[in-house]
Design a protein around this motif. Sequence first.
Motif, PDB file in Angstrom:
ATOM      1  N   ASP A  58       0.813  -1.178  -0.231  1.00 17.50           N
ATOM      2  CA  ASP A  58       0.028  -0.107  -0.148  1.00 17.50           C
ATOM      3  C   ASP A  58       1.089   1.230   0.027  1.00 17.50           C
ATOM      4  O   ASP A  58       0.550   2.072  -0.593  1.00 17.50           O
ATOM      5  CB  ASP A  58      -0.856  -0.013   1.190  1.00 17.50           C
ATOM      6  N   TRP A  59       1.984   1.209   0.736  1.00 20.30           N
ATOM      7  CA  TRP A  59       2.904   2.240   0.800  1.00 20.30           C
ATOM      8  C   TRP A  59       3.403   2.555  -0.509  1.00 20.30           C
ATOM      9  O   TRP A  59       3.558   3.750  -1.171  1.00 20.30           O
ATOM     10  CB  TRP A  59       4.037   2.174   1.691  1.00 20.30           C
ATOM     11  N   LEU A  60       3.946   1.502  -1.105  1.00 13.91           N
ATOM     12  CA  LEU A  60       4.700   1.566  -2.319  1.00 13.91           C
ATOM     13  C   LEU A  60       3.774   2.104  -3.350  1.00 13.91           C
ATOM     14  O   LEU A  60       4.072   3.082  -4.246  1.00 13.91           O
ATOM     15  CB  LEU A  60       5.263   0.340  -2.770  1.00 13.91           C
ATOM     16  N   THR A  61       2.637   1.635  -3.567  1.00 10.04           N
ATOM     17  CA  THR A  61       1.577   2.292  -4.269  1.00 10.04           C
ATOM     18  C   THR A  61       1.400   3.536  -4.136  1.00 10.04           C
ATOM     19  O   THR A  61       1.136   4.504  -5.183  1.00 10.04           O
ATOM     20  CB  THR A  61      -0.038   1.373  -4.278  1.00 10.04           C
ATOM     21  N   ARG A  62       1.200   4.236  -3.032  1.00  9.65           N
ATOM     22  CA  ARG A  62       1.030   5.522  -2.457  1.00  9.65           C
ATOM     23  C   ARG A  62       2.133   6.435  -3.062  1.00  9.65           C
ATOM     24  O   ARG A  62       1.769   7.454  -3.424  1.00  9.65           O
ATOM     25  CB  ARG A  62       0.840   5.728  -1.099  1.00  9.65           C
ATOM     26  N   ASP A  63       3.392   5.882  -2.639  1.00  9.69           N
ATOM     27  CA  ASP A  63       4.415   6.859  -2.657  1.00  9.69           C
ATOM     28  C   ASP A  63       5.613   6.692  -4.030  1.00  9.69           C
ATOM     29  O   ASP A  63       6.298   7.590  -4.131  1.00  9.69           O
ATOM     30  CB  ASP A  63       5.304   6.525  -1.560  1.00  9.69           C
ATOM     31  N   HIS A  64       5.366   5.672  -4.681  1.00 11.94           N
ATOM     32  CA  HIS A  64       6.352   5.358  -5.680  1.00 11.94           C
ATOM     33  C   HIS A  64       6.799   6.530  -6.723  1.00 11.94           C
ATOM     34  O   HIS A  64       7.754   6.867  -7.094  1.00 11.94           O
ATOM     35  CB  HIS A  64       6.154   4.043  -6.388  1.00 11.94           C
ATOM     36  N   ASP A  65       5.490   7.324  -7.181  1.00 14.37           N
ATOM     37  CA  ASP A  65       5.810   8.548  -8.051  1.00 14.37           C
ATOM     38  C   ASP A  65       6.571   9.511  -7.275  1.00 14.37           C
ATOM     39  O   ASP A  65       7.496  10.092  -7.824  1.00 14.37           O
ATOM     40  CB  ASP A  65       4.578   9.008  -8.764  1.00 14.37           C
ATOM     41  N   ARG A  66       6.025   9.926  -6.248  1.00 13.68           N
ATOM     42  CA  ARG A  66       6.692  10.849  -5.351  1.00 13.68           C
ATOM     43  C   ARG A  66       8.060  10.397  -5.041  1.00 13.68           C
ATOM     44  O   ARG A  66       9.018  11.393  -4.835  1.00 13.68           O
ATOM     45  CB  ARG A  66       6.236  11.166  -4.183  1.00 13.68           C
ATOM     46  N   ALA A  67       8.435   9.342  -4.685  1.00 11.89           N
ATOM     47  CA  ALA A  67       9.685   8.680  -4.449  1.00 11.89           C
ATOM     48  C   ALA A  67      10.663   9.075  -5.569  1.00 11.89           C
ATOM     49  O   ALA A  67      11.759   9.200  -5.270  1.00 11.89           O
ATOM     50  CB  ALA A  67       9.603   7.486  -3.790  1.00 11.89           C
ATOM     51  N   VAL A  68      10.278   8.768  -6.650  1.00 11.43           N
ATOM     52  CA  VAL A  68      11.161   8.791  -7.756  1.00 11.43           C
ATOM     53  C   VAL A  68      11.727  10.292  -7.975  1.00 11.43           C
ATOM     54  O   VAL A  68      12.941  10.593  -8.186  1.00 11.43           O
ATOM     55  CB  VAL A  68      10.449   8.296  -9.199  1.00 11.43           C
ATOM     56  N   GLY A  69      10.495  11.270  -7.893  1.00 12.12           N
ATOM     57  CA  GLY A  69      11.008  12.658  -8.001  1.00 12.12           C
ATOM     58  C   GLY A  69      11.776  13.064  -6.819  1.00 12.12           C
ATOM     59  O   GLY A  69      12.958  13.778  -7.149  1.00 12.12           O
ATOM     60  N   ALA A  70      11.719  12.692  -5.732  1.00 13.28           N
ATOM     61  CA  ALA A  70      12.576  12.859  -4.517  1.00 13.28           C
ATOM     62  C   ALA A  70      14.002  12.313  -4.710  1.00 13.28           C
ATOM     63  O   ALA A  70      15.001  12.899  -4.433  1.00 13.28           O
ATOM     64  CB  ALA A  70      11.929  12.416  -3.118  1.00 13.28           C
ATOM     65  N   THR A  71      13.985  11.204  -5.212  1.00  9.10           N
ATOM     66  CA  THR A  71      15.425  10.425  -5.605  1.00  9.10           C
ATOM     67  C   THR A  71      16.069  11.221  -6.689  1.00  9.10           C
ATOM     68  O   THR A  71      17.115  11.285  -6.450  1.00  9.10           O
ATOM     69  CB  THR A  71      15.192   9.046  -5.887  1.00  9.10           C
ATOM     70  N   ILE A  72      15.304  11.518  -7.592  1.00  6.88           N
ATOM     71  CA  ILE A  72      16.020  12.464  -8.760  1.00  6.88           C
ATOM     72  C   ILE A  72      16.846  13.684  -8.446  1.00  6.88           C
ATOM     73  O   ILE A  72      17.749  14.066  -8.547  1.00  6.88           O
ATOM     74  CB  ILE A  72      15.159  12.398  -9.949  1.00  6.88           C
ATOM     75  N   GLU A  73      15.562  14.312  -7.478  1.00  4.10           N
ATOM     76  CA  GLU A  73      16.241  15.507  -6.824  1.00  4.10           C
ATOM     77  C   GLU A  73      17.545  15.410  -5.998  1.00  4.10           C
ATOM     78  O   GLU A  73      18.581  16.370  -5.680  1.00  4.10           O
ATOM     79  CB  GLU A  73      15.137  16.143  -6.222  1.00  4.10           C
TER      80      GLU A  73
END
Length: 221
Positions: A87-102
């Motif tokens: 559930d967390w991965l589904t919720r956060d994966h798009d934002r996590a990618v943006g945060a990781t690239i930053e």
Amino acid sequence: MPVTLGEEIMLLSLDDESGAAKNRQAAGWAVAGGIVLELVLAGRLSVDGGRFTVTDRTPTGTGLLDERLGLMDAWAARKSKPPKVTDWLTRDHDRAVGATIESLRARGLVHEERQKVLGLFPVRRYPEADGAAEREVRERLDSVVLRGVDPDDRTAGLIALIHAAKLHGLAFPGRPAREMKPRMEKIADGQWAGDDVRRAIRDMQAAMVAVTVATTVVVTG
């Protein structure tokens, strides 16, 4: 500060010259999963039975991890029982990618380029600025998977995530996945690791398989 698992997966995904993300969807799940596993290895989370619990709120000193830890803690506090990792991965994966690239951009490992597709649609690309970190990751993967060196916990976790997300081509370009899978499966099984690390890696791998399979079904359906 060391490059995190999520950042390592993102580096493997980003094309060095064009800055475009390859295998973007599967890589996104793996990046988010890498952040969760990194927090487990840092002793901030525990994962058991496919659910996570925040066990230590002390900052790690790495902005990317600490931001995700705070978000996970706040989200879990609203639940009546420990939330599912999927559930967390589904919720956060798009934002996590943006945060990781930053985070990679702030480290000076990639730089941002803004372009327009067909002269109309703005897109951002992140070509390589410093290839040392990616070379180190690839050397570590090659030594463990191709040359049989025993993995440390982080490298084994990285390999398990890559294997679960079917990102063999990113990690070992030009090599057939069938050559990599037996060794990667053995590493992901984690018999060399302590009970807590082995359980966390297995749970994270199961979560990765679940979300990537579900995504594939939705897309192909």
